[in-house]
Design a protein around this motif. Structure first.
Motif, mmCIF file in Angstrom:
data_model
loop_
_atom_site.group_PDB
_atom_site.id
_atom_site.type_symbol
_atom_site.label_atom_id
_atom_site.label_comp_id
_atom_site.label_asym_id
_atom_site.label_seq_id
_atom_site.Cartn_x
_atom_site.Cartn_y
_atom_site.Cartn_z
ATOM 1 N N LYS A 22 61.226 31.185 37.346
ATOM 2 C CA LYS A 22 61.342 32.645 37.372
ATOM 3 C C LYS A 22 60.211 33.292 36.580
ATOM 4 N N PHE A 23 59.962 32.767 35.382
ATOM 5 C CA PHE A 23 58.912 33.291 34.513
ATOM 6 C C PHE A 23 57.562 33.271 35.236
ATOM 7 N N GLN A 24 57.268 32.141 35.896
ATOM 8 C CA GLN A 24 55.992 32.003 36.597
ATOM 9 C C GLN A 24 55.868 32.990 37.749
ATOM 10 N N VAL A 25 56.939 33.146 38.527
ATOM 11 C CA VAL A 25 56.889 34.035 39.690
ATOM 12 C C VAL A 25 56.776 35.493 39.247
ATOM 13 N N ILE A 26 57.480 35.862 38.175
ATOM 14 C CA ILE A 26 57.360 37.238 37.657
ATOM 15 C C ILE A 26 55.911 37.529 37.280
ATOM 16 N N ALA A 27 55.279 36.582 36.555
ATOM 17 C CA ALA A 27 53.891 36.784 36.131
ATOM 18 C C ALA A 27 52.969 36.921 37.338
ATOM 19 N N PHE A 28 53.194 36.095 38.351
ATOM 20 C CA PHE A 28 52.349 36.133 39.546
ATOM 21 C C PHE A 28 52.505 37.454 40.304
ATOM 22 N N LEU A 29 53.744 37.854 40.548
ATOM 23 C CA LEU A 29 53.981 39.099 41.288
ATOM 24 C C LEU A 29 53.529 40.316 40.483
ATOM 25 N N MET A 30 53.666 40.255 39.171
ATOM 26 C CA MET A 30 53.196 41.363 38.347
ATOM 27 C C MET A 30 51.683 41.540 38.497
ATOM 28 N N ARG A 31 50.931 40.420 38.521
ATOM 29 C CA ARG A 31 49.480 40.530 38.721
ATOM 30 C C ARG A 31 49.159 41.085 40.099
ATOM 31 N N GLU A 32 49.909 40.614 41.113
ATOM 32 C CA GLU A 32 49.711 41.144 42.470
ATOM 33 C C GLU A 32 49.944 42.649 42.505
ATOM 34 N N GLU A 33 51.046 43.075 41.899
ATOM 35 C CA GLU A 33 51.420 44.479 41.949
ATOM 36 C C GLU A 33 50.428 45.340 41.163
ATOM 37 N N ARG A 34 49.920 44.824 40.064
ATOM 38 C CA ARG A 34 48.931 45.556 39.287
ATOM 39 C C ARG A 34 47.649 45.759 40.107
ATOM 40 N N ALA A 35 47.205 44.683 40.799
ATOM 41 C CA ALA A 35 46.011 44.802 41.626
ATOM 42 C C ALA A 35 46.229 45.810 42.762
ATOM 43 N N ARG A 36 47.453 45.791 43.348
ATOM 44 C CA ARG A 36 47.738 46.737 44.433
ATOM 45 C C ARG A 36 47.732 48.170 43.928
ATOM 46 N N ALA A 37 48.360 48.381 42.749
ATOM 47 C CA ALA A 37 48.441 49.740 42.203
ATOM 48 C C ALA A 37 47.054 50.292 41.888
ATOM 49 N N LYS A 38 46.168 49.451 41.403
ATOM 50 C CA LYS A 38 44.830 49.909 41.045
ATOM 51 C C LYS A 38 43.991 50.261 42.264
ATOM 52 N N ALA A 92 48.543 60.199 38.840
ATOM 53 C CA ALA A 92 49.743 60.203 38.001
ATOM 54 C C ALA A 92 50.682 59.059 38.381
ATOM 55 N N ALA A 93 50.869 58.852 39.710
ATOM 56 C CA ALA A 93 51.746 57.767 40.169
ATOM 57 C C ALA A 93 51.179 56.410 39.793
ATOM 58 N N ARG A 94 49.849 56.296 39.921
ATOM 59 C CA ARG A 94 49.207 55.029 39.563
ATOM 60 C C ARG A 94 49.400 54.735 38.071
ATOM 61 N N ALA A 95 49.188 55.735 37.221
ATOM 62 C CA ALA A 95 49.347 55.548 35.779
ATOM 63 C C ALA A 95 50.776 55.163 35.428
ATOM 64 N N GLU A 96 51.759 55.791 36.127
ATOM 65 C CA GLU A 96 53.160 55.494 35.856
ATOM 66 C C GLU A 96 53.489 54.042 36.224
ATOM 67 N N GLN A 97 52.989 53.595 37.400
ATOM 68 C CA GLN A 97 53.268 52.213 37.817
ATOM 69 C C GLN A 97 52.625 51.201 36.857
ATOM 70 N N LEU A 98 51.386 51.471 36.445
ATOM 71 C CA LEU A 98 50.716 50.549 35.522
ATOM 72 C C LEU A 98 51.429 50.505 34.176
ATOM 73 N N LYS A 99 51.962 51.655 33.736
ATOM 74 C CA LYS A 99 52.695 51.699 32.477
ATOM 75 C C LYS A 99 53.951 50.830 32.558
ATOM 76 N N ARG A 100 54.669 50.904 33.694
ATOM 77 C CA ARG A 100 55.888 50.109 33.863
ATOM 78 C C ARG A 100 55.550 48.616 33.947
ATOM 79 N N LEU A 101 54.435 48.301 34.589
ATOM 80 C CA LEU A 101 54.016 46.897 34.666
ATOM 81 C C LEU A 101 53.608 46.377 33.289
ATOM 82 N N ASP A 102 53.001 47.241 32.474
ATOM 83 C CA ASP A 102 52.664 46.834 31.102
ATOM 84 C C ASP A 102 53.924 46.487 30.318
#
Length: 719
Positions: free
Chosen positions: A54-70, A78-88
């Motif tokens: 679970k830990f590994q998959v969360i880290a992987f998907l979080m990186r994917e989602e961060r790249a997508r948001a950027k 504003a939406a981009r900043a909010e998503q990146l803040k939640r991912l942080d």
């Protein structure tokens, strides 16, 4: 992963159709999952396999989602900043969890989920978040471990293969392997077993976590024979070594030999090959110990020849009994190693192959399968003082190498042992019985404390290493130039004739001149501001050994705990500390410029903090007055100029209160003046032994080590 089982490219996330019906869909799922993992780690225990995945998959998907948001052009700033803040916020929870269980840190480095379980988890979470997946994303594929059906040479390495001239000569002299007629008989059909319908690998791994019952993981070995018939004249096996060799003599052929460092695993392997007649033998070893392997073969089986593979195989003797290759050059020698007809294989520091999906592991396991396919019951030995590093799954590659498992199921021999228990994973007592069944396959584990009566209280073990890089070549060239300068001086002195009043024959005059020339060179070296001399050369040797010495120290720290690392020069200490930091090993430092308070703080941290793995010490500043007995292993990365300085360094560990035998590992640069200096230091110790301890050890020269080293260099050049 693609359909073929290869890793996908980093652009794969963009192949999904309509990434999210709701841009916030995945983040709440990840937030919920990361809280679940955090809660499991809160009690201070290490996470189990499911939560690690679970830990590994969360880290992987979080990186994917961060790249997508950027990169998503449809998101407002504003939406981009909010998503990146939640991912942080998710990343912060991952970091806190990894701080509680440091074995999770390596999972953060993974580029993608590597197991079928991880891929399924990733797919299910994406679907839960409302992500529309492409057909490729819906398919679960996994790059399977190497089995005997796989090619030994991966396609991407085909062009790298080299065949040294000596190998071609051997192939021409004997183009066919001896036939194995036993394989002509059709194998009897395997009857249906009671355990065939059970998934057994998971329970077998769990048996080592939960089924110990306070018992050490070491098979019963036969008693040592009353007479040592295996070691050569002048050497003697220790009791625990004799028991291992006797087991080989009685027919056991596969071992995980997990003795602690310093208990002679290399010697046991070399003699095991001799007793089993397992020649030719392939030894796959780390670069730092390959020269020591060749020396141990010569020492324990002087009637056998060893050859070491360097680079593309220059100087290789393909007719040797033992072929020694380091992991780093294995990839270019697969074509001939897989067909030479080895009767056995040893993998030293076998935890190097723990990652089944690394190229190194695939190559080693492929060669092991090739040997098993041509040799019935070959001798297979995995050597490691650290069979488990991060997870119980680290056993998997080693068991596969030994032929105990095939992919995700036990092989026939292990299955028979499990059947004999009469139990299934659903029965009480299965785990303890299963653990014992695996141990009986050949796990041997002894600690220094277990065999303390076999060992001297303190000993120095030389570990020769080869400086085969550009710096090493320049050192050897500088040594030749220094020798040539000494020869020129000698020739000039000899041409001047005998001094008036000199009494003695020609040999005495020759020795007199050699000594004068060496003395003159030494005096000039002591006052020289620049140029190559014996002092600068030894310093450069120390710099060249720093990486290899650090590698070995890190292996020791992973195997047996705390280690004291001694070096003479600050730049060698700096290089070592950088190497240890890169391996996530916590260190303390003892240097000459520290205050007494600061130094004591470092010493206390080493002795009392279980997280501190290595004490990096100055040979001159830390050689006296310190107590570092929390360790029982010392690495001497650079040689001292005096025997007393070396002894003082070792005595920081070998002190009253030390409960284990102390081993000092002296790193020696082979084929350089370093080897002679080590020999001279040992000769100087003979003086103290004779004068103070009543020993009858032969006393060497009373000259300084530096002078004796120069005399040796000149004598060799003249010869």
């Amino acid at each position: 992963m693609s359909r073929s089982g290869q890793r996908t490219s980093p652009t794969r996330p963009q192949q999904r159709k309509n990434r999210h019906a709701n841009n916030d869909g995945l983040i709440p799922v990840l937030a919920r999952k990361v809280r679940e993992v955090e809660a499991k780690a809160a009690d201070g225990k290490k996470l189990g396999p499911t939560n690690r995945t679970k830990f590994q998959v969360i880290a992987f998907l979080m990186r994917e989602e961060r790249a997508r948001a950027k990169s998503d052009p449809e998101l407002s700033d504003a939406a981009r900043a909010e998503q990146l803040k939640r991912l942080d916020g998710i990343a912060t929870i991952l970091a806190k969890t990894a701080a509680r269980d440091t074995s999770l840190i390596s999972l953060l480095e993974s580029e993608s989920p590597s197991t079928a379980t991880a891929q399924k988890m990733r797919r299910d979470w994406l679907l839960e978040s409302g992500t529309e997946l492409s057909p490729d994303d819906l398919i679960i594929t996994i790059e399977r471990p190497v089995t005997k059906q796989d090619s030994v040479i991966p396609p991407e390495l085909a062009d790298k293969q080299v065949v040294p001239p000596s190998v071609k000569a051997r192939q021409l002299s004997n183009p066919f392997l001896a036939p194995d007629f036993s394989r002509l008989s059709p194998a009897a059909p395997t009857p249906r077993r009671r355990l065939d319908s059970w998934e057994l690998l998971g329970p077998l791994f769990k048996s080592f976590e939960y089924g110990a019952g306070g018992q050490a993981a070491s098979m019963d070995l036969p008693p040592a024979p009353p007479i040592d018939r295996y070691s050569p004249q002048g050497l003697e096996l220790m009791h625990h070594q004799s028991r291992f060799i006797e087991s080989v003599r009685l027919g056991h052929r596969s071992f995980l030999l997990a003795d602690e460092p310093g208990l002679g695993k290399t010697a046991q392997s070399v003699l095991a090959a001799s007793v089993a007649g397992a020649y030719p033998l392939l030894a796959v070893v780390p670069n730092v110990v390959k020269m020591n392997w060749a020396r141990e073969v010569e020492r324990w089986t002087p009637h056998r020849r060893a050859t070491v593979i360097h680079g593309d195989g220059e100087g290789l003797d393909a007719f040797a009994d033992i072929v020694i290759v380091n992991y780093e050059v294995l990839d270019r020698h697969l074509s001939w190693l897989s067909t030479l007809g080895f009767k056995g294989m040893v993998v030293d520091e076998a935890h190097f192959i723990k990652n089944l999906h690394s190229q190194r592991s695939r190559l080693v396991l492929g060669l092991a399968d090739a040997i098993r396919s041509t040799t019935p019951d070959p001798l297979m030995i995995a050597l490691t003082g650290t069979p488990l590093i991060n997870d119980i799954d680290d056993f998997k590659a080693i068991w596969q190498f030994l032929g105990w498992i095939d992919g995700n199921k036990p092989t026939a021999t292990l299955m028979e042992h499990l059947e004999e228990t009469g139990l299934t994973p659903a029965d009480f007592g299965f785990y303890a019985a299963a653990r014992e069944a695996v141990i009986d396959m050949g796990i041997v584990r002894r600690r220094k404390l277990d065999v303390a009566s076999d060992l001297p209280s303190r000993r120095v073990v030389d570990l020769p290493v080869e400086l085969d890089d550009e710096l090493g070549r320049s050192i050897r060239q500088a040594e030749k130039e220094l020798a040539a300068r000494l020869v020129t001086r000698y020739q000039r002195a000899a041409a001047a004739g005998r001094p008036a009043g000199f009494e003695g024959d020609d040999d005495a005059h020759r020795k007199h001149l050699i000594r004068l020339v060496a003395q003159s060179e030494l005096e000039e070296s002591k006052s020289a501001k620049s140029g190559e001399n014996v002092f600068t050369m030894v310093r450069r040797i120390g710099q060249a050994k720093a990486g290899l010495a650090s590698d070995y120290t890190a292996q020791l720290a992973r195997s047996v705990g705390k280690v004291v690392f001694f070096a003479k020069h600050i730049d060698v200490m700096d290089a070592a500390e950088e190497a240890f930091a890169a391996r996530d090993l916590k260190t303390i430092s003892i240097r000459g410029d520290q205050s007494a308070l600061s130094r004591q703080k470092e010493i206390d941290a080493f002795n009392n903090d279980p997280e501190v793995a290595v004490a990096v010490c100055s040979l001159t500043a830390a050689g006296v007055g310190l107590n570092l007995q929390a360790a029982s292993n010392v690495v001497l990365a650079e040689l001292s100029w005096t025997a007393a300085e070396q002894t003082q360094a070792i005595d920081r560990v070998h002190r009253i209160g030390q409960e284990e035998p102390v081993t000092a590992w002296r790193i020696i640069a082979a084929q350089t003046i370093d080897s002679k200096i080590a020999e001279l230091i040992d000769a100087k110790q003979g003086l103290a032994a004779r004068a103070l301890d009543g020993s009858d050890v032969e006393v060497g020269s009373a000259d300084s080590v530096q002078l004796d080293a120069l005399i040796h260099l000149l004598e060799d050049a003249l010869a």
